[in-house]
Design an enzyme around this catalytic site. Sequence first.
Site, PDB file in Angstrom:
ATOM      1  N   ASP A   9     -10.815 -69.181   8.744  1.00 46.46           N
ATOM      2  CA  ASP A   9     -11.582 -69.408   9.964  1.00 46.46           C
ATOM      3  C   ASP A   9     -11.946 -68.010  10.491  1.00 46.46           C
ATOM      4  O   ASP A   9     -11.377 -67.004  10.043  1.00 46.46           O
ATOM      5  CB  ASP A   9     -10.707 -70.180  10.961  1.00 46.46           C
ATOM      6  CG  ASP A   9     -11.346 -70.299  12.311  1.00 46.46           C
ATOM      7  OD1 ASP A   9     -12.544 -70.654  12.372  1.00 46.46           O
ATOM      8  OD2 ASP A   9     -10.672 -70.018  13.332  1.00 46.46           O
ATOM      9  N   LEU A  10     -12.872 -67.935  11.424  1.00 48.72           N
ATOM     10  CA  LEU A  10     -13.292 -66.622  11.941  1.00 48.72           C
ATOM     11  C   LEU A  10     -12.738 -66.355  13.351  1.00 48.72           C
ATOM     12  O   LEU A  10     -11.918 -65.462  13.560  1.00 48.72           O
ATOM     13  CB  LEU A  10     -14.826 -66.550  11.949  1.00 48.72           C
ATOM     14  CG  LEU A  10     -15.446 -65.325  12.611  1.00 48.72           C
ATOM     15  CD1 LEU A  10     -15.086 -64.046  11.862  1.00 48.72           C
ATOM     16  CD2 LEU A  10     -16.975 -65.468  12.669  1.00 48.72           C
ATOM     17  N   ASP A  11     -13.233 -67.173  14.312  1.00 51.03           N
ATOM     18  CA  ASP A  11     -12.900 -66.925  15.719  1.00 51.03           C
ATOM     19  C   ASP A  11     -11.401 -67.151  15.966  1.00 51.03           C
ATOM     20  O   ASP A  11     -10.903 -68.261  15.810  1.00 51.03           O
ATOM     21  CB  ASP A  11     -13.705 -67.877  16.615  1.00 51.03           C
ATOM     22  CG  ASP A  11     -15.217 -67.674  16.464  1.00 51.03           C
ATOM     23  OD1 ASP A  11     -15.655 -66.519  16.450  1.00 51.03           O
ATOM     24  OD2 ASP A  11     -15.942 -68.682  16.371  1.00 51.03           O
ATOM     25  N   THR A  17     -12.730 -63.349  19.000  1.00 47.94           N
ATOM     26  CA  THR A  17     -13.893 -63.989  19.633  1.00 47.94           C
ATOM     27  C   THR A  17     -13.554 -65.341  20.254  1.00 47.94           C
ATOM     28  O   THR A  17     -14.333 -65.849  21.066  1.00 47.94           O
ATOM     29  CB  THR A  17     -15.023 -64.175  18.599  1.00 47.94           C
ATOM     30  OG1 THR A  17     -14.419 -64.445  17.335  1.00 47.94           O
ATOM     31  CG2 THR A  17     -15.893 -62.944  18.491  1.00 47.94           C
ATOM     32  N   LYS A  45     -10.961 -75.092  20.737  1.00 42.91           N
ATOM     33  CA  LYS A  45     -10.963 -74.105  19.646  1.00 42.91           C
ATOM     34  C   LYS A  45     -11.335 -74.802  18.352  1.00 42.91           C
ATOM     35  O   LYS A  45     -10.772 -75.845  18.014  1.00 42.91           O
ATOM     36  CB  LYS A  45      -9.574 -73.472  19.498  1.00 42.91           C
ATOM     37  CG  LYS A  45      -9.338 -72.330  20.457  1.00 42.91           C
ATOM     38  CD  LYS A  45      -8.013 -71.669  20.158  1.00 42.91           C
ATOM     39  CE  LYS A  45      -7.709 -70.617  21.212  1.00 42.91           C
ATOM     40  NZ  LYS A  45      -6.339 -70.102  21.058  1.00 42.91           N
ATOM     41  N   GLY A  46     -12.260 -74.223  17.630  1.00 45.17           N
ATOM     42  CA  GLY A  46     -12.670 -74.779  16.339  1.00 45.17           C
ATOM     43  C   GLY A  46     -13.700 -75.895  16.445  1.00 45.17           C
ATOM     44  O   GLY A  46     -14.261 -76.323  15.444  1.00 45.17           O
ATOM     45  N   ARG A  49     -20.368 -76.444  18.994  1.00 48.37           N
ATOM     46  CA  ARG A  49     -20.990 -76.182  20.295  1.00 48.37           C
ATOM     47  C   ARG A  49     -21.324 -77.460  21.063  1.00 48.37           C
ATOM     48  O   ARG A  49     -20.942 -77.616  22.226  1.00 48.37           O
ATOM     49  CB  ARG A  49     -22.254 -75.341  20.089  1.00 48.37           C
ATOM     50  CG  ARG A  49     -22.774 -74.706  21.361  1.00 48.37           C
ATOM     51  CD  ARG A  49     -24.063 -73.936  21.084  1.00 48.37           C
ATOM     52  NE  ARG A  49     -23.905 -72.966  20.013  1.00 48.37           N
ATOM     53  CZ  ARG A  49     -24.917 -72.359  19.398  1.00 48.37           C
ATOM     54  NH1 ARG A  49     -26.177 -72.629  19.733  1.00 48.37           N
ATOM     55  NH2 ARG A  49     -24.695 -71.480  18.444  1.00 48.37           N
ATOM     56  N   SER A 114     -16.124 -71.216   9.152  1.00 45.66           N
ATOM     57  CA  SER A 114     -16.226 -71.132  10.612  1.00 45.66           C
ATOM     58  C   SER A 114     -17.242 -72.141  11.115  1.00 45.66           C
ATOM     59  O   SER A 114     -18.322 -72.280  10.533  1.00 45.66           O
ATOM     60  CB  SER A 114     -16.681 -69.725  11.019  1.00 45.66           C
ATOM     61  OG  SER A 114     -17.002 -69.718  12.406  1.00 45.66           O
ATOM     62  N   ALA A 115     -16.896 -72.798  12.232  1.00 44.38           N
ATOM     63  CA  ALA A 115     -17.825 -73.755  12.850  1.00 44.38           C
ATOM     64  C   ALA A 115     -18.953 -73.040  13.589  1.00 44.38           C
ATOM     65  O   ALA A 115     -19.902 -73.671  14.049  1.00 44.38           O
ATOM     66  CB  ALA A 115     -17.060 -74.641  13.826  1.00 44.38           C
ATOM     67  N   SER A 116     -18.847 -71.720  13.700  1.00 45.18           N
ATOM     68  CA  SER A 116     -19.795 -70.997  14.550  1.00 45.18           C
ATOM     69  C   SER A 116     -21.086 -70.633  13.835  1.00 45.18           C
ATOM     70  O   SER A 116     -21.076 -70.024  12.764  1.00 45.18           O
ATOM     71  CB  SER A 116     -19.150 -69.710  15.074  1.00 45.18           C
ATOM     72  OG  SER A 116     -20.107 -68.964  15.788  1.00 45.18           O
ATOM     73  N   ARG A 117     -22.191 -70.973  14.473  1.00 44.81           N
ATOM     74  CA  ARG A 117     -23.503 -70.573  13.937  1.00 44.81           C
ATOM     75  C   ARG A 117     -23.756 -69.091  14.162  1.00 44.81           C
ATOM     76  O   ARG A 117     -24.719 -68.531  13.649  1.00 44.81           O
ATOM     77  CB  ARG A 117     -24.595 -71.415  14.588  1.00 44.81           C
ATOM     78  CG  ARG A 117     -24.505 -72.851  14.097  1.00 44.81           C
ATOM     79  CD  ARG A 117     -25.282 -73.817  14.949  1.00 44.81           C
ATOM     80  NE  ARG A 117     -24.846 -75.165  14.671  1.00 44.81           N
ATOM     81  CZ  ARG A 117     -25.640 -76.155  14.267  1.00 44.81           C
ATOM     82  NH1 ARG A 117     -26.924 -75.960  14.130  1.00 44.81           N
ATOM     83  NH2 ARG A 117     -25.153 -77.342  14.036  1.00 44.81           N
ATOM     84  N   ASN A 118     -22.881 -68.461  14.950  1.00 49.33           N
ATOM     85  CA  ASN A 118     -22.981 -67.016  15.157  1.00 49.33           C
ATOM     86  C   ASN A 118     -22.153 -66.237  14.131  1.00 49.33           C
ATOM     87  O   ASN A 118     -22.100 -65.006  14.194  1.00 49.33           O
ATOM     88  CB  ASN A 118     -22.493 -66.651  16.559  1.00 49.33           C
ATOM     89  CG  ASN A 118     -23.431 -67.158  17.649  1.00 49.33           C
ATOM     90  OD1 ASN A 118     -24.565 -66.706  17.747  1.00 49.33           O
ATOM     91  ND2 ASN A 118     -22.987 -68.121  18.450  1.00 49.33           N
ATOM     92  N   LYS A 145     -14.892 -79.749  12.396  1.00 52.28           N
ATOM     93  CA  LYS A 145     -13.430 -79.847  12.496  1.00 52.28           C
ATOM     94  C   LYS A 145     -13.089 -80.778  13.665  1.00 52.28           C
ATOM     95  O   LYS A 145     -13.790 -80.708  14.672  1.00 52.28           O
ATOM     96  CB  LYS A 145     -12.828 -78.453  12.727  1.00 52.28           C
ATOM     97  CG  LYS A 145     -13.157 -77.452  11.622  1.00 52.28           C
ATOM     98  CD  LYS A 145     -12.754 -76.031  12.039  1.00 52.28           C
ATOM     99  CE  LYS A 145     -13.310 -75.011  11.057  1.00 52.28           C
ATOM    100  NZ  LYS A 145     -13.039 -73.603  11.440  1.00 52.28           N
ATOM    101  N   GLU A 169      -6.108 -70.694   9.984  1.00 51.43           N
ATOM    102  CA  GLU A 169      -6.724 -71.209  11.219  1.00 51.43           C
ATOM    103  C   GLU A 169      -5.894 -70.895  12.458  1.00 51.43           C
ATOM    104  O   GLU A 169      -4.666 -70.858  12.395  1.00 51.43           O
ATOM    105  CB  GLU A 169      -6.790 -72.742  11.137  1.00 51.43           C
ATOM    106  CG  GLU A 169      -8.092 -73.299  10.667  1.00 51.43           C
ATOM    107  CD  GLU A 169      -9.201 -73.221  11.709  1.00 51.43           C
ATOM    108  OE1 GLU A 169      -8.930 -72.819  12.861  1.00 51.43           O
ATOM    109  OE2 GLU A 169     -10.347 -73.548  11.364  1.00 51.43           O
ATOM    110  N   ASP A 170      -6.554 -70.738  13.601  1.00 50.09           N
ATOM    111  CA  ASP A 170      -5.842 -70.577  14.878  1.00 50.09           C
ATOM    112  C   ASP A 170      -5.953 -71.829  15.749  1.00 50.09           C
ATOM    113  O   ASP A 170      -5.339 -71.884  16.809  1.00 50.09           O
ATOM    114  CB  ASP A 170      -6.423 -69.398  15.677  1.00 50.09           C
ATOM    115  CG  ASP A 170      -7.826 -69.693  16.166  1.00 50.09           C
ATOM    116  OD1 ASP A 170      -8.650 -70.182  15.358  1.00 50.09           O
ATOM    117  OD2 ASP A 170      -8.105 -69.455  17.356  1.00 50.09           O
TER     118      ASP A 170
END
Length: 215
Positions: A9-11, A17, A45-46, A49, A114-118, A145, A169-170
């Site tokens: 995972d990223l964030d 982030t 978290k995870g 948006r 990562s679920a983030s489009r960023n 997720k 994952e966090d």
Amino acid sequence: MAQKACIFDLDGVITDTAHYHFLAWRRLAQSLNIPFDEEDNHRLKGVGRMESLAYILDKGARTVSDDELASLAHQKNKDYQDLITGISPTDLLPGILDAFAWLKSHGWLVGLASASRNAPQVLAGLKITEQFDYVADAGAIPNGKPAPDIFLDVAKAFGLSASQCVGVEDAVAGITAIKSAGMYAAGIGDAAVLTEADIVLPTPEGLPEQVFSIF
Ligand code: BG6
Ligand code: MG
């Protein structure tokens, strides 16, 4: 020896982030007079948006038009992007570069779920894009997720079975996603929160010794 992969995972795992997502969501919730606390933050978290926005509006018993929904999501993303402007390698969490180095030297594949489009922008700012053999496209994954889809997408891209993959994952939703995918789950954070994880470390430090080398 069978090929292995680590799917990050990223964030909140590679960089902090997760805190910026929290600040941006709290700001949006406050602008709508909807309370938003640490517990809400853990739940979100995870989570993607639009799903996160739906949770906040539901908490405030608010219904909005589709246009307003789009505008609120845009506002949150704008605030988030302002917060990540200037993100750099100094924002990497401790132990992450050592983890990448261990994985490369032991021939593991490295993926991002990562679920983030960023995510591509954050990876570029952190200067770690080239560390990944495959980065899942959050916008192309049908179920977010805690569904296992994004982790399974990475395993499929690698041609590996779930039993050959470790997920890191966090988020509670993220650990559920990894376990539903049938993978080994390493949690980063608090063991009292990430109860479904196979192992929990406070930070990514120790991943090589306590997770990768015994998998
Ligand atoms: C996840 C974060 O990685 O990405 C969530 O943990 C966030 O907090 C989600 O809502 C979606 O991110 P974005 O950048 O596409 O709005
Ligand atoms: Mg996370």
